[in-house]
Design an enzyme around this catalytic site. Sequence first.
Site, PDB file in Angstrom:
ATOM      1  N   TYR A 129     -17.698 -10.028 -20.665  1.00 26.33           N
ATOM      2  CA  TYR A 129     -18.075 -11.328 -21.228  1.00 26.33           C
ATOM      3  C   TYR A 129     -18.554 -11.267 -22.678  1.00 26.33           C
ATOM      4  O   TYR A 129     -18.834 -12.303 -23.277  1.00 26.33           O
ATOM      5  CB  TYR A 129     -19.137 -12.014 -20.361  1.00 26.33           C
ATOM      6  CG  TYR A 129     -20.410 -11.222 -20.131  1.00 26.33           C
ATOM      7  CD1 TYR A 129     -21.287 -10.930 -21.164  1.00 26.33           C
ATOM      8  CD2 TYR A 129     -20.745 -10.804 -18.849  1.00 26.33           C
ATOM      9  CE1 TYR A 129     -22.448 -10.224 -20.948  1.00 26.33           C
ATOM     10  CE2 TYR A 129     -21.919 -10.090 -18.610  1.00 26.33           C
ATOM     11  CZ  TYR A 129     -22.757  -9.805 -19.665  1.00 26.33           C
ATOM     12  OH  TYR A 129     -23.916  -9.096 -19.446  1.00 26.33           O
ATOM     13  N   ASP A 131     -23.791 -13.336 -10.222  1.00 25.71           N
ATOM     14  CA  ASP A 131     -24.999 -12.654  -9.760  1.00 25.71           C
ATOM     15  C   ASP A 131     -24.655 -11.196  -9.471  1.00 25.71           C
ATOM     16  O   ASP A 131     -24.373 -10.809  -8.338  1.00 25.71           O
ATOM     17  CB  ASP A 131     -25.542 -13.336  -8.509  1.00 25.71           C
ATOM     18  CG  ASP A 131     -26.935 -12.834  -8.140  1.00 25.71           C
ATOM     19  OD1 ASP A 131     -27.569 -12.179  -8.987  1.00 25.71           O
ATOM     20  OD2 ASP A 131     -27.376 -13.095  -7.008  1.00 25.71           O
ATOM     21  N   CYS A 166     -17.154  -3.094  28.527  1.00 26.89           N
ATOM     22  CA  CYS A 166     -17.901  -4.331  28.279  1.00 26.89           C
ATOM     23  C   CYS A 166     -16.936  -5.419  27.798  1.00 26.89           C
ATOM     24  O   CYS A 166     -16.158  -5.195  26.863  1.00 26.89           O
ATOM     25  CB  CYS A 166     -18.971  -4.075  27.226  1.00 26.89           C
ATOM     26  SG  CYS A 166     -19.887  -5.555  26.731  1.00 26.89           S
ATOM     27  N   ASP A 193       0.830  -1.206   0.000  1.00 20.26           N
ATOM     28  CA  ASP A 193       0.000   0.000   0.000  1.00 20.26           C
ATOM     29  C   ASP A 193       0.866   1.258   0.000  1.00 20.26           C
ATOM     30  O   ASP A 193       0.562   2.235  -0.690  1.00 20.26           O
ATOM     31  CB  ASP A 193      -0.914   0.010   1.230  1.00 20.26           C
ATOM     32  CG  ASP A 193      -2.068  -0.970   1.094  1.00 20.26           C
ATOM     33  OD1 ASP A 193      -2.263  -1.487  -0.015  1.00 20.26           O
ATOM     34  OD2 ASP A 193      -2.754  -1.217   2.099  1.00 20.26           O
ATOM     35  N   LYS A 216     -29.544 -22.498 -14.860  1.00 19.75           N
ATOM     36  CA  LYS A 216     -29.530 -22.065 -13.469  1.00 19.75           C
ATOM     37  C   LYS A 216     -29.245 -23.234 -12.531  1.00 19.75           C
ATOM     38  O   LYS A 216     -29.589 -24.385 -12.807  1.00 19.75           O
ATOM     39  CB  LYS A 216     -30.879 -21.427 -13.100  1.00 19.75           C
ATOM     40  CG  LYS A 216     -31.286 -20.265 -13.987  1.00 19.75           C
ATOM     41  CD  LYS A 216     -30.376 -19.061 -13.847  1.00 19.75           C
ATOM     42  CE  LYS A 216     -30.586 -18.331 -12.553  1.00 19.75           C
ATOM     43  NZ  LYS A 216     -31.858 -17.597 -12.493  1.00 19.75           N
ATOM     44  N   GLU A 245     -19.742 -20.326 -19.301  1.00 26.20           N
ATOM     45  CA  GLU A 245     -19.247 -19.245 -18.449  1.00 26.20           C
ATOM     46  C   GLU A 245     -20.055 -19.150 -17.152  1.00 26.20           C
ATOM     47  O   GLU A 245     -21.284 -19.265 -17.178  1.00 26.20           O
ATOM     48  CB  GLU A 245     -19.345 -17.911 -19.206  1.00 26.20           C
ATOM     49  CG  GLU A 245     -18.641 -17.945 -20.561  1.00 26.20           C
ATOM     50  CD  GLU A 245     -18.959 -16.747 -21.437  1.00 26.20           C
ATOM     51  OE1 GLU A 245     -19.385 -15.700 -20.881  1.00 26.20           O
ATOM     52  OE2 GLU A 245     -18.810 -16.850 -22.672  1.00 26.20           O
ATOM     53  N   CYS A 299     -24.472  -1.073  23.250  1.00 29.49           N
ATOM     54  CA  CYS A 299     -24.043  -1.063  24.649  1.00 29.49           C
ATOM     55  C   CYS A 299     -23.083   0.107  24.838  1.00 29.49           C
ATOM     56  O   CYS A 299     -22.042   0.162  24.174  1.00 29.49           O
ATOM     57  CB  CYS A 299     -23.353  -2.378  25.012  1.00 29.49           C
ATOM     58  SG  CYS A 299     -22.573  -2.336  26.644  1.00 29.49           S
ATOM     59  N   CYS A 339     -27.414  -5.003  28.137  1.00 28.37           N
ATOM     60  CA  CYS A 339     -26.380  -5.713  27.388  1.00 28.37           C
ATOM     61  C   CYS A 339     -26.302  -7.164  27.848  1.00 28.37           C
ATOM     62  O   CYS A 339     -26.238  -7.429  29.062  1.00 28.37           O
ATOM     63  CB  CYS A 339     -25.027  -5.029  27.603  1.00 28.37           C
ATOM     64  SG  CYS A 339     -23.637  -5.921  26.875  1.00 28.37           S
ATOM     65  N   CYS A 387     -22.591  -7.381  29.774  1.00 30.16           N
ATOM     66  CA  CYS A 387     -22.237  -6.625  30.987  1.00 30.16           C
ATOM     67  C   CYS A 387     -23.444  -6.059  31.726  1.00 30.16           C
ATOM     68  O   CYS A 387     -23.288  -5.432  32.778  1.00 30.16           O
ATOM     69  CB  CYS A 387     -21.275  -5.500  30.623  1.00 30.16           C
ATOM     70  SG  CYS A 387     -22.033  -4.170  29.639  1.00 30.16           S
ATOM     71  N   LYS A 441     -22.280 -17.728 -14.383  1.00 23.58           N
ATOM     72  CA  LYS A 441     -23.264 -16.635 -14.397  1.00 23.58           C
ATOM     73  C   LYS A 441     -23.167 -15.893 -13.068  1.00 23.58           C
ATOM     74  O   LYS A 441     -23.796 -16.273 -12.077  1.00 23.58           O
ATOM     75  CB  LYS A 441     -24.671 -17.187 -14.620  1.00 23.58           C
ATOM     76  CG  LYS A 441     -25.729 -16.103 -14.801  1.00 23.58           C
ATOM     77  CD  LYS A 441     -27.090 -16.719 -15.104  1.00 23.58           C
ATOM     78  CE  LYS A 441     -28.143 -15.646 -15.304  1.00 23.58           C
ATOM     79  NZ  LYS A 441     -28.335 -14.824 -14.094  1.00 23.58           N
TER      80      LYS A 441
END
Length: 673
Positions: free
Chosen positions: A231, A123, A436, A38, A319, A119, A431, A413, A416, A121
């Site tokens: 595609y 979603d 906690c 990075d 499918k 290929e 909370c 909670c 706690c 599919k």
Amino acid sequence: MAPARVPDDVRRKAQRLREQIREADHAYYVLDKPRLSDSEYDALYRELQTLEAAHPGLADPASPTQRVPGTVAEGFASFTHPIPMVSIENVMSEEELREWVASTDRFLKSTGPRRYSVEPKIDGVSLELVYRDGVLVTAATRGDGTVGEDVTANARTVRSIPLRLVGPRAPARLVVRGEAYIRKADFEALNRGLEEAGEEPFANPRNCCAGSLRQLDASIPASRPIRYVAYAVAEMEGTPWRSQEEILAGLAALGLPTNEETSCATGADEVVACWGVLAGRRDRLAYEIDGVVVKENDLALQERLGLRNRSPRWAVAWKFPPRQATSLVERVVWTVGRTGVVTPSADLTPTALAGVTVSRATLHNADEIVRLGLKEGDPVLIERAGDVIPKVLRVLTEKRTGRERAVRVPDACPECKAGLVKAEGKVALRCPNLACPAQAVRALIHFASRLGADIRGLGEKQAEQLWRLGLAKDPADLFTLEAGQLVELERLGEKSAANLLAQIDAARQLPLDRLLFAFGIPEVGERAARVLARAFGHLERLAGATREELLEVDEVGAVLADTLTEWFSRDATKRLLTKLKQAGVSSTPVNAPQGGAFAGLTVVLTGTLEALSRDEAKALIEAQGGRAGSSISAKTHLVVAGPGAGSKLKAAKELGLEVIDEAEFMRRAGRGA
């Protein structure tokens, strides 16, 4: 004023930087093989920004620095697809697939087995890209198939979409079709962040992707992990390709991402085998697929087959079976997250679903329980699609027995016993007790996460044991641990303890953005941490910043500013920062350039600039040692006003701030005559 001529060596350097950044984006977002850390990537990016700001003649809409525009669109223009984006017919069984193959054989009067492209599919959301002379000029949604929405600004933020095609032979015009999508793990991480912030999570990756691409503010899709896979080709000038197989190879050669799971099959038997392989691997794929698309491979045969009822005769979508099942909610349990958000989930009667046995489903929040009308003991329909943890789709009220019990929403909670609160405008219960136990353990885990301190070997079990034994009540305590204490932990021998200590020691000095992320401050994810680190450079400066100073930073809104000022004002935060400093933990500063015409100044731009783009001007301010602010305040030192300046200019005059025009700005920066 015409931009000055750019020296050849500077132009070559800019081109080299752009290629390095494009290659890094392609390796990371398309090939999944990161080449740069990075920090290395950020250094290249900032060097290019500075170079482009100093030389306006380098302006290039396909530069990696132009991915995220700084303005909000007023609305989406319509885009007419050059060729309608028609829907593909579905088949649901092997018998139906074989009938489709037989019907195309009859149409073509074919007797031998043909080749097909098989290929996955994905979603996701259909997205069409238009390139002219190798440069991305338009991106559009499917819409009604004939007219879609122009979402070019948003598509430019998707880093797997090349702004410029690679290779020396980019076509003069290319219209590409593909799918925008979000990977399962990225989606889960995004939803966790929303839930921790008390926000409504997305229902599934597809909804998240579709909603992101239709945001008028391009910074929103830029902050979400959207990817793209190509595609098909709708139009291309001088196409050299004769098959779907060649199309995919050709698109990949141009730098467009294609699906590595695509295969070619000869005859129906091989298609069935390919479908079975992908069905078996479905749960192990990084993204959600709901079937395969089977296409006639030969483009000439595709042309002969043509359309049938507005769907291509040459392709079908086979499918997969639905990934749903019925189960019984045995009870609703409430768990406390890292930021104190209390989340409900349903304990289920163990049920086979999509190849695994599930015993828990997410319910997100108390409002979702009300929406579903859910009771303990209810029969429910569950689905596993996009999430590793299934979700409850609906209650099967027709199968109730009368013995069901109302779900009790807790007011205390579960860990706690502190009273729970619900902030105005939020959907989550929280909370408020910073001590906690559940929050403390999850804070340790988050601090050690890969994007934070990256302390490998410190997982959930180790964190729980350290907290239970009183060895680490907060992240600062990790840096006081000794080998003798660690070997007492279960399943942690001397060698593992030594390795863990080495990892902890290596985390004593972290880049500021990673330290900010590790703190787990609500609203501060990876992107926000990086923005804050660049803006303030030092933790002490950020901790002492006022709300107004925070709001001057681009991408910092009111919610984040309020969250930061509240978090840094806490006594618990002050104690943590003191303990970290005493333990020798420090952050690597993100220093602004020393010296320069605007050194130490906050400069605000308003109105229209003529010689520079807004991003170029901001980069020039930073290159000259200043900070580009986004709003006017008493902390602003200088205002650059162009034609059309409005409320910011008025506020600057009321505060008696120095106001200059663009020509003077350029002169001070050493760029004017």
